[in-house]
Scaffold this active site. Sequence first.
Site, PDB file in Angstrom:
ATOM      1  N   GLY A  26       0.713  -0.903   0.209  1.00  0.00           N
ATOM      2  CA  GLY A  26       0.194  -0.049  -0.039  1.00  0.00           C
ATOM      3  C   GLY A  26       0.590   1.518  -0.129  1.00  0.00           C
ATOM      4  CB  THR A  28       0.944   4.260   4.912  1.00  0.00           C
ATOM      5  OG1 THR A  28      -0.008   4.678   4.302  1.00  0.00           O
ATOM      6  CG2 THR A  28       1.512   4.659   5.673  1.00  0.00           C
ATOM      7  CB  ALA A  82      -4.989  -0.128   8.833  1.00  0.00           C
ATOM      8  CD  GLU A 102      -1.430  -6.228   3.510  1.00  0.00           C
ATOM      9  OE1 GLU A 102      -1.536  -5.330   2.795  1.00  0.00           O
ATOM     10  OE2 GLU A 102      -2.312  -6.750   3.163  1.00  0.00           O
TER      11      GLU A 102
END
Length: 223
Positions: A26, A28, A82, A102
């Site tokens: 992702g 981040t 998240a 994950e």
Amino acid sequence: MKLKKIAGFEAAKEVNDGDVIGLGTGSTTHYFIEKLGKKIEEEEIEIMGIPTSYQSFLFAKQWKIPITTLDEHDIDIAVDGADEIDPDLNLIKGGGAAHTLEKIVDYSAKVFIVIADGSKQVETLGKFPVPLEIISESVKPVFSAIKDMGANPSIRMGRFKDGPVISDNGHFIIDAKFSKINNPIHLEKDLNSIPGVVENGIFSQMTDKAIIAREDGLKKINF
């Protein structure tokens, strides 16, 4: 500096020489992986990464992070993003359709840290749908079971391809919209009990620490 970048760079401080690290997927975690690459070069430390997707694998290779597997090494620390984080550090993940690996990697780590900006914090999970990875032949019975649980399921469709999103594992991704998730621990187990469901995107009772970058400063939460 972007809030996501602040969180990702801060998490890299948790990594020590010799660590084996679970590399989440992702936007981040991109910043976390970037900072790890710089840390290897600047501090001359030796670490290895275990990616959770093709995306994180390719990004780790770009930053010259040595890659290994769960078969070869235990994981010291996993860092991942998240979609939602509740006050008990239960999560909804899977916006990138990588939640199955994950969950395997994050569960296997001695320490699991979630990183995010402040917009991901919620009082109760359920703002976003719960992603599920399912076997393609099970769409009808899985949809029926999820509707009986009070949710509205839909097949996730590709943005730059025709047809459904296919996971790195070769399965369909569906999104189940619940109005509110009051008991994520039970719901995670109930969803995984449906035949045809490979894994769902609720991560309950797994997170050891959250690093959250907010407009009013950096917040760290230990569970």
